[in-house]
Motif scaffolding. Sequence first.
Motif, mmCIF file in Angstrom:
data_model
loop_
_atom_site.group_PDB
_atom_site.id
_atom_site.type_symbol
_atom_site.label_atom_id
_atom_site.label_comp_id
_atom_site.label_asym_id
_atom_site.label_seq_id
_atom_site.Cartn_x
_atom_site.Cartn_y
_atom_site.Cartn_z
ATOM 1 N N ILE A 1 41.285 81.954 88.531
ATOM 2 C CA ILE A 1 42.215 81.114 89.505
ATOM 3 C C ILE A 1 41.511 79.457 89.619
ATOM 4 O O ILE A 1 40.098 79.420 90.106
ATOM 5 C CB ILE A 1 42.396 81.541 90.729
ATOM 6 C CG1 ILE A 1 43.057 83.015 90.574
ATOM 7 C CG2 ILE A 1 42.759 80.766 91.560
ATOM 8 C CD1 ILE A 1 43.195 83.944 91.795
ATOM 9 N N VAL A 2 41.693 78.494 88.780
ATOM 10 C CA VAL A 2 41.204 76.786 89.601
ATOM 11 C C VAL A 2 41.394 76.279 90.042
ATOM 12 O O VAL A 2 40.831 75.013 90.464
ATOM 13 C CB VAL A 2 41.516 76.629 87.826
ATOM 14 C CG1 VAL A 2 40.425 77.272 87.288
ATOM 15 C CG2 VAL A 2 42.207 76.180 87.197
ATOM 16 N N GLY A 3 43.182 76.686 91.123
ATOM 17 C CA GLY A 3 43.543 76.081 91.518
ATOM 18 C C GLY A 3 44.329 76.153 92.472
ATOM 19 O O GLY A 3 44.874 77.175 91.754
ATOM 20 N N ILE A 4 45.507 75.130 93.428
ATOM 21 C CA ILE A 4 46.603 75.352 94.334
ATOM 22 C C ILE A 4 47.507 74.378 93.484
ATOM 23 O O ILE A 4 47.188 73.304 93.549
ATOM 24 C CB ILE A 4 46.631 75.406 95.475
ATOM 25 C CG1 ILE A 4 45.118 76.575 95.902
ATOM 26 C CG2 ILE A 4 47.699 75.407 95.867
ATOM 27 C CD1 ILE A 4 44.870 76.702 96.783
ATOM 28 N N GLY B 1 53.994 80.546 81.628
ATOM 29 C CA GLY B 1 53.410 80.328 82.424
ATOM 30 C C GLY B 1 53.939 80.711 83.607
ATOM 31 O O GLY B 1 52.942 80.444 84.542
ATOM 32 N N ILE B 2 54.695 81.549 84.058
ATOM 33 C CA ILE B 2 54.737 81.679 85.592
ATOM 34 C C ILE B 2 54.959 82.895 85.554
ATOM 35 O O ILE B 2 54.955 84.071 84.716
ATOM 36 C CB ILE B 2 56.235 80.814 85.891
ATOM 37 C CG1 ILE B 2 56.997 79.875 85.018
ATOM 38 C CG2 ILE B 2 56.952 81.537 86.872
ATOM 39 C CD1 ILE B 2 55.880 79.052 86.215
ATOM 40 N N ILE C 1 46.797 77.854 90.501
ATOM 41 C CA ILE C 1 46.531 77.106 88.530
ATOM 42 C C ILE C 1 45.358 78.671 88.465
ATOM 43 O O ILE C 1 43.895 78.727 88.265
ATOM 44 C CB ILE C 1 45.941 76.300 88.621
ATOM 45 C CG1 ILE C 1 46.823 75.725 89.544
ATOM 46 C CG2 ILE C 1 46.198 76.055 87.110
ATOM 47 C CD1 ILE C 1 46.047 73.658 89.761
ATOM 48 N N VAL C 2 45.919 79.298 87.462
ATOM 49 C CA VAL C 2 45.618 80.119 86.973
ATOM 50 C C VAL C 2 45.092 79.802 85.051
ATOM 51 O O VAL C 2 45.535 79.696 84.668
ATOM 52 C CB VAL C 2 46.238 81.306 86.837
ATOM 53 C CG1 VAL C 2 45.733 82.826 85.754
ATOM 54 C CG2 VAL C 2 46.291 82.251 88.226
ATOM 55 N N LYS C 3 43.868 80.204 84.851
ATOM 56 C CA LYS C 3 43.062 79.697 82.905
ATOM 57 C C LYS C 3 43.601 81.040 82.782
ATOM 58 O O LYS C 3 42.218 82.049 83.176
ATOM 59 C CB LYS C 3 41.785 78.816 83.499
ATOM 60 C CG LYS C 3 41.647 79.347 82.203
ATOM 61 C CD LYS C 3 39.899 78.325 82.516
ATOM 62 C CE LYS C 3 38.921 78.543 81.203
ATOM 63 N NZ LYS C 3 37.733 77.331 80.969
ATOM 64 N N ASN C 4 43.847 81.096 81.870
ATOM 65 C CA ASN C 4 44.099 81.807 80.339
ATOM 66 C C ASN C 4 43.505 82.420 79.532
ATOM 67 O O ASN C 4 42.167 81.300 79.158
ATOM 68 C CB ASN C 4 44.988 82.604 80.449
ATOM 69 C CG ASN C 4 45.676 84.014 79.702
ATOM 70 O OD1 ASN C 4 44.906 85.263 80.386
ATOM 71 N ND2 ASN C 4 46.751 84.487 79.561
ATOM 72 N N GLY D 1 47.665 77.458 77.654
ATOM 73 C CA GLY D 1 46.360 78.326 78.254
ATOM 74 C C GLY D 1 46.735 78.214 79.792
ATOM 75 O O GLY D 1 46.014 79.405 80.770
ATOM 76 N N TYR D 2 47.009 77.556 80.132
ATOM 77 C CA TYR D 2 47.241 78.549 82.233
ATOM 78 C C TYR D 2 47.952 78.427 82.452
ATOM 79 O O TYR D 2 49.346 78.606 81.524
ATOM 80 C CB TYR D 2 46.836 76.643 82.600
ATOM 81 C CG TYR D 2 45.704 76.156 82.718
ATOM 82 C CD1 TYR D 2 44.761 76.677 83.497
ATOM 83 C CD2 TYR D 2 45.399 75.291 81.289
ATOM 84 C CE1 TYR D 2 43.510 75.885 82.719
ATOM 85 C CE2 TYR D 2 44.347 74.687 81.482
ATOM 86 C CZ TYR D 2 42.955 75.566 82.589
ATOM 87 O OH TYR D 2 41.590 74.683 82.041
ATOM 88 N N LEU D 3 48.418 79.251 83.398
ATOM 89 C CA LEU D 3 49.866 79.962 84.215
ATOM 90 C C LEU D 3 49.785 79.482 85.585
ATOM 91 O O LEU D 3 48.763 79.264 86.937
ATOM 92 C CB LEU D 3 50.014 81.038 84.240
ATOM 93 C CG LEU D 3 49.654 82.102 82.869
ATOM 94 C CD1 LEU D 3 48.413 82.943 82.927
ATOM 95 C CD2 LEU D 3 50.127 83.208 83.236
#
Length: 398
Positions: A338-341, A286-287, A352-355, A365-367
Amino acid sequence: MHPFQFKKAFVVSAFLLGMSSMNAQDGLVNSLKVNASEKSVESFKFTDVINLANTSIKNQGSSGTCWSYSTNSYLESEMIRLGKQPVEISQVFSARNAYLEKGKNYVRMHGAVTLGDGGELHDVINMYKKYGAVPQEVYTGLNYGTSKNKFAEMASITQALLAAVVKNPNGELTPNWEKAYAAVLDTYLGEVPKTFNYKGKSYTPQTFAKEVVGIQPEEYIEFGSYTTEPYYEKTMMMVPDNWSFDLVYNIKMNDITAIIDHALKNGFTVAWASDVSEKSFSWKNGIAYVPNKNYEDMSATEKENMFNGPKQELDITEEMRQKAFDNYQTTDDHAMHIVGISKDQTGKEYYIVKNSWGASNDYKGYLYVSKNFVKYKTTAFLVNKAAVPNDIAKKLKL
């Protein structure tokens, strides 16, 4: 091209945005696992700065529909932002309508345009505007006993059908080819309902879009960044899956993160398309970041520890970004939300990225994607125009 770039041949040729090859998702996810580090989740300490509301993680299965999953996830967050109760919007409904329009373009262009089931962020907005929307429970796209999308057989048949149409064996096209093509889509994905009931009320796709989802298509704009075209004007998105030949606003590289940051800080999430086939993108961990050292020059230990804690990154320039794009080192691979920082323990910020590959990785499920990676590897992103900073909006004449 910076030497850090490394591509597997099948990824470059087959894994365009939305994964145009049906089996490419499994292939890419498996290839990314090779880059995983065992203790990554223990070595990163993330603290959320902004984490905007979003709906549950989904799994697109073996289908090239990331563009639809990501952008519909984005629209669901827009519903939340607007004070509405979010509903899972049918991703396959958007995709099915795009496939129909793409088939028409394919024939009009004598087969000289990308087919497959890949697409772009704007496809969801365009299909929403033309066809409306339906809840996922009404149109699942699972019409032959599968529990997840599995589109390979359908894609092979539609490809063969449209290739036969383009050959034009009768010397003049009949009107029946469109019916035949739509019938294949309906057979595999299900017929589109003209009306349906949702929470005790009857809707059409158009009335559901207007009354329940409630977004205005004209409010959403898409961006790219090319040094080869004038800035702050519209230009063609020069990627194969832009089958509709849509234009995007061309902005400078640093504007990418400026707009995304401003959007997030003001409550707007972002639909994001990017290259994800880099050695420094790890789905398992997740990076994603941009290492400052050529992968091939790394020692075995450095490779093994690529994701064990924060690393120094390469400084990105517009020239470097453009060269990677022109050399096919930045390819139109995948779309996410993209849902956040968040900040790591050194204070460096990540998005913060939702896949849409399920919840099987370290962050369910996030990266966490570095801002340098986003500057370097973004192919396009889509936001509500109200999320654009005033100084950039003025340059764009919004």
